[in-house]
Scaffold this motif. Structure first.
Motif, PDB file in Angstrom:
ATOM      1  N   PRO A 108       0.856  -1.189  -0.007  1.00 56.74           N
ATOM      2  CA  PRO A 108      -0.004  -0.208   0.014  1.00 56.74           C
ATOM      3  C   PRO A 108       0.867   1.410  -0.052  1.00 56.74           C
ATOM      4  CG  PRO A 108      -0.841  -1.587   1.520  1.00 56.74           C
ATOM      5  CD  PRO A 108       0.461  -2.213   1.184  1.00 56.74           C
ATOM      6  N   ARG A 109       0.294   2.322  -0.611  1.00 53.65           N
ATOM      7  CA  ARG A 109       1.087   3.457  -0.543  1.00 53.65           C
ATOM      8  C   ARG A 109       1.537   4.031   0.318  1.00 53.65           C
ATOM      9  NH1 ARG A 109      -0.006   8.954  -0.988  1.00 53.65           N
ATOM     10  NH2 ARG A 109      -2.601   8.404  -0.644  1.00 53.65           N
ATOM     11  N   GLN A 110       0.713   4.113   1.397  1.00 54.14           N
ATOM     12  CA  GLN A 110       1.211   4.750   2.773  1.00 54.14           C
ATOM     13  C   GLN A 110       2.050   3.843   3.471  1.00 54.14           C
ATOM     14  OE1 GLN A 110       0.585   7.920   3.702  1.00 54.14           O
ATOM     15  NE2 GLN A 110      -1.023   8.253   2.121  1.00 54.14           N
ATOM     16  N   GLU A 111       2.077   2.607   3.212  1.00 51.98           N
ATOM     17  CA  GLU A 111       3.177   1.866   3.725  1.00 51.98           C
ATOM     18  C   GLU A 111       4.645   1.876   3.302  1.00 51.98           C
ATOM     19  OE1 GLU A 111       5.316  -1.141   5.965  1.00 51.98           O
ATOM     20  OE2 GLU A 111       3.545   0.227   6.395  1.00 51.98           O
ATOM     21  N   ALA A 112       4.382   1.879   1.577  1.00 52.86           N
ATOM     22  CA  ALA A 112       5.515   2.102   0.996  1.00 52.86           C
ATOM     23  C   ALA A 112       6.477   3.400   1.526  1.00 52.86           C
ATOM     24  CB  ALA A 112       5.212   2.263  -0.296  1.00 52.86           C
ATOM     25  N   ARG A 113       5.455   4.462   1.626  1.00 55.15           N
ATOM     26  CA  ARG A 113       6.121   5.886   1.989  1.00 55.15           C
ATOM     27  C   ARG A 113       7.028   5.652   3.297  1.00 55.15           C
ATOM     28  NH1 ARG A 113       2.993  11.134   0.056  1.00 55.15           N
ATOM     29  NH2 ARG A 113       2.963  10.636  -2.122  1.00 55.15           N
ATOM     30  N   ARG A 114       6.032   4.913   4.207  1.00 55.25           N
ATOM     31  CA  ARG A 114       6.697   4.723   5.547  1.00 55.25           C
ATOM     32  C   ARG A 114       8.234   3.899   5.426  1.00 55.25           C
ATOM     33  NH1 ARG A 114       7.795   1.194   9.262  1.00 55.25           N
ATOM     34  NH2 ARG A 114       7.072  -0.573   7.962  1.00 55.25           N
ATOM     35  N   ARG A 115       8.226   2.875   4.591  1.00 51.56           N
ATOM     36  CA  ARG A 115       9.303   2.187   4.720  1.00 51.56           C
ATOM     37  C   ARG A 115      10.462   3.036   4.138  1.00 51.56           C
ATOM     38  NH1 ARG A 115       7.791  -3.959   2.424  1.00 51.56           N
ATOM     39  NH2 ARG A 115       5.936  -4.102   3.811  1.00 51.56           N
ATOM     40  N   ILE A 116      10.232   3.834   3.058  1.00 48.12           N
ATOM     41  CA  ILE A 116      11.400   4.799   2.555  1.00 48.12           C
ATOM     42  C   ILE A 116      11.752   6.161   2.837  1.00 48.12           C
ATOM     43  CG2 ILE A 116      11.257   3.298   0.193  1.00 48.12           C
ATOM     44  CD1 ILE A 116       9.863   6.779   0.281  1.00 48.12           C
ATOM     45  N   ARG A 117      10.864   6.432   3.986  1.00 42.89           N
ATOM     46  CA  ARG A 117      11.101   7.752   4.515  1.00 42.89           C
ATOM     47  C   ARG A 117      12.451   8.224   5.008  1.00 42.89           C
ATOM     48  NH1 ARG A 117       7.092   7.349   8.381  1.00 42.89           N
ATOM     49  NH2 ARG A 117       5.515   8.111   6.995  1.00 42.89           N
ATOM     50  N   GLY A 118      13.068   7.288   5.510  1.00 41.18           N
ATOM     51  CA  GLY A 118      14.375   7.349   6.214  1.00 41.18           C
ATOM     52  C   GLY A 118      15.380   7.685   4.949  1.00 41.18           C
ATOM     53  N   THR A 119      15.287   7.030   4.112  1.00 45.03           N
ATOM     54  CA  THR A 119      16.211   7.138   3.001  1.00 45.03           C
ATOM     55  C   THR A 119      15.754   8.599   2.230  1.00 45.03           C
ATOM     56  OG1 THR A 119      15.993   4.735   2.397  1.00 45.03           O
ATOM     57  CG2 THR A 119      17.059   6.299   0.486  1.00 45.03           C
ATOM     58  N   VAL A 120      14.512   8.966   2.109  1.00 42.29           N
ATOM     59  CA  VAL A 120      14.335  10.280   1.554  1.00 42.29           C
ATOM     60  C   VAL A 120      14.910  11.384   2.459  1.00 42.29           C
ATOM     61  CG1 VAL A 120      12.516  11.696   0.909  1.00 42.29           C
ATOM     62  CG2 VAL A 120      12.176   9.433   0.219  1.00 42.29           C
ATOM     63  N   GLU A 121      14.729  11.150   3.756  1.00 43.43           N
ATOM     64  CA  GLU A 121      15.117  12.137   4.590  1.00 43.43           C
ATOM     65  C   GLU A 121      16.652  12.227   4.612  1.00 43.43           C
ATOM     66  OE1 GLU A 121      13.344  10.875   8.367  1.00 43.43           O
ATOM     67  OE2 GLU A 121      11.545  12.033   7.890  1.00 43.43           O
ATOM     68  N   GLY A 122      17.216  11.024   4.315  1.00 40.51           N
ATOM     69  CA  GLY A 122      18.765  11.213   4.303  1.00 40.51           C
ATOM     70  C   GLY A 122      19.351  11.944   3.035  1.00 40.51           C
ATOM     71  N   VAL A 123      18.430  11.768   1.902  1.00 41.74           N
ATOM     72  CA  VAL A 123      18.774  12.440   0.772  1.00 41.74           C
ATOM     73  C   VAL A 123      18.738  13.988   0.866  1.00 41.74           C
ATOM     74  CG1 VAL A 123      18.281  12.792  -1.743  1.00 41.74           C
ATOM     75  CG2 VAL A 123      18.507  10.527  -0.566  1.00 41.74           C
ATOM     76  N   LEU A 124      17.660  14.319   1.576  1.00 39.04           N
ATOM     77  CA  LEU A 124      17.344  15.735   1.773  1.00 39.04           C
ATOM     78  C   LEU A 124      18.375  16.287   2.697  1.00 39.04           C
ATOM     79  CD1 LEU A 124      13.538  16.224   2.074  1.00 39.04           C
ATOM     80  CD2 LEU A 124      14.979  15.776  -0.102  1.00 39.04           C
ATOM     81  N   ARG A 125      18.734  15.765   3.590  1.00 39.34           N
ATOM     82  CA  ARG A 125      19.897  16.183   4.425  1.00 39.34           C
ATOM     83  C   ARG A 125      21.173  16.413   3.740  1.00 39.34           C
ATOM     84  NH1 ARG A 125      17.577  12.617   8.352  1.00 39.34           N
ATOM     85  NH2 ARG A 125      19.186  11.035   7.738  1.00 39.34           N
ATOM     86  N   ALA A 126      21.504  15.318   2.927  1.00 39.18           N
ATOM     87  CA  ALA A 126      22.905  15.374   2.071  1.00 39.18           C
ATOM     88  C   ALA A 126      22.907  16.728   1.230  1.00 39.18           C
ATOM     89  CB  ALA A 126      22.923  14.396   1.460  1.00 39.18           C
ATOM     90  N   TRP A 127      21.518  16.875   0.565  1.00 40.07           N
ATOM     91  CA  TRP A 127      21.231  18.060  -0.438  1.00 40.07           C
ATOM     92  C   TRP A 127      21.241  19.258   0.439  1.00 40.07           C
ATOM     93  CZ3 TRP A 127      17.429  15.500  -4.287  1.00 40.07           C
ATOM     94  CH2 TRP A 127      18.120  14.851  -5.094  1.00 40.07           C
ATOM     95  N   ARG A 128      20.858  19.479   1.543  1.00 43.56           N
ATOM     96  CA  ARG A 128      20.733  20.703   2.313  1.00 43.56           C
ATOM     97  C   ARG A 128      22.315  21.065   2.629  1.00 43.56           C
ATOM     98  NH1 ARG A 128      15.731  22.344   3.619  1.00 43.56           N
ATOM     99  NH2 ARG A 128      14.206  20.468   3.598  1.00 43.56           N
ATOM    100  N   GLU A 129      23.217  20.573   2.567  1.00 47.63           N
ATOM    101  CA  GLU A 129      24.442  20.711   2.652  1.00 47.63           C
ATOM    102  C   GLU A 129      25.295  21.240   1.480  1.00 47.63           C
ATOM    103  OE1 GLU A 129      25.945  21.090   5.545  1.00 47.63           O
ATOM    104  OE2 GLU A 129      24.310  20.240   6.654  1.00 47.63           O
ATOM    105  N   PRO A 130      26.121  22.395   1.553  1.00 47.29           N
ATOM    106  CA  PRO A 130      26.645  22.943   0.201  1.00 47.29           C
ATOM    107  C   PRO A 130      27.440  21.478  -0.618  1.00 47.29           C
ATOM    108  CG  PRO A 130      27.084  24.111   1.997  1.00 47.29           C
ATOM    109  CD  PRO A 130      26.527  23.033   2.444  1.00 47.29           C
ATOM    110  N   GLU A 131      27.432  21.654  -1.921  1.00 47.70           N
ATOM    111  CA  GLU A 131      28.151  20.532  -2.461  1.00 47.70           C
ATOM    112  C   GLU A 131      29.439  20.441  -2.570  1.00 47.70           C
ATOM    113  OE1 GLU A 131      27.675  18.477  -7.141  1.00 47.70           O
ATOM    114  OE2 GLU A 131      26.720  20.315  -6.673  1.00 47.70           O
ATOM    115  N   ALA A 132      30.306  19.263  -2.369  1.00 47.50           N
ATOM    116  CA  ALA A 132      31.466  19.380  -2.168  1.00 47.50           C
ATOM    117  C   ALA A 132      32.419  19.654  -3.448  1.00 47.50           C
ATOM    118  CB  ALA A 132      32.014  17.800  -1.629  1.00 47.50           C
ATOM    119  N   GLY A 133      33.427  20.563  -3.098  1.00 47.48           N
ATOM    120  CA  GLY A 133      33.953  21.068  -4.479  1.00 47.48           C
ATOM    121  C   GLY A 133      33.273  21.934  -5.016  1.00 47.48           C
TER     122      GLY A 133
END
Length: 229
Positions: A204-229
């Motif tokens: 189900p969509r909501q369950e799928a979102r719950r499972r990948i939430r941590g990965t998405v948050e990790g991507v956003l945290r990495a992108w909020r930091e200035p790009e290396a180089g």
């Protein structure tokens, strides 16, 4: 058994498409495809001095209006609708040179409309390019670590005209932070996680979102930091 007579509409010259075989009361030709009633008797177009006119079927309002404007003589063609009990317009009879002039006027208008559509399409395309660039720039401001090419891809996907995506919402057009973040989240969800595979496997969509939430948050945290180089 008597039948109710439906009167012909009044105003201007009228020509009738008869429902049954009729012959001209003057020259006896027939059956007549079109006739004029004079004193209750049918007359062919030639006897009614309308034989030089040409028939223009209904359907093109602009052409009909202009053909009548360009014709010194014209007539409305009607036919009885028995079910409705009334005469209904079928077209007009107009002078052939007038019809030709009207067609030229309509063709000129059609060409003008075509050129306007081309100009409008070019204007919209330019607006879309500017808006997509502004959207990508806002992604870069909020997520400086997001690769520039990825930011352009997210902006381009989110801002497709007529797509109904977040970039085309009122908030998206205003470049609100919520709309920009939503577009980035959607991109990360679909491209950086197994979200689509989970949906295809029946999760189900909501369950799928719950499972990948941590990965998405990790991507956003990495992108909020200035790009290396």
């Amino acid at each position: 058994m008597s039948h109710r007579t439906t009167p012909l509409p009044r105003g201007g010259l009228l020509v009738v498409q008869p429902l049954r075989s009729r012959h001209c009361a003057e020259c006896r030709t027939g059956p007549l495809p079109l006739l004029v009633l004079e004193g209750g008797s049918p007359r062919c177009l030639d006897c009614a001095d309308l034989g030089h006119l040409v028939f223009l079927p209904r359907g093109d309002t602009a052409l009909t209006r202009r053909a009548r404007e360009e014709s010194g003589l014209s007539a409305v063609v009607v036919r009885l609708d028995r079910r409705r009990g009334r005469y209904e317009r079928q077209g007009v009879l107009v002078e052939e040179p007038g019809l030709a002039r009207a067609e030229l006027r309509c063709l000129a208008d059609a060409e003008a409309r075509r050129r306007r559509r081309v100009r409008d399409a070019g204007r919209r395309a330019a607006e879309d390019v500017r808006f997509t660039a502004a959207f990508a720039a806002e992604i870069g401001r909020l997520f400086p670590g997001c690769p520039a090419e990825r930011a352009r891809e997210i902006a381009g996907h989110a801002s497709v005209r007529g797509s109904g995506r977040v970039g085309r919402s009122a908030a998206g057009r205003a470049l609100s932070e919520g709309a920009v973040v939503a577009a980035v989240v959607a991109s990360a969800r679909h491209l950086d996680t197994p979200y689509d595979q989970l949906l295809m496997s029946g999760v189900p969509r909501q369950e799928a979102r719950r499972r990948i939430r941590g990965t998405v948050e990790g991507v956003l945290r990495a992108w909020r930091e200035p790009e290396a180089g």
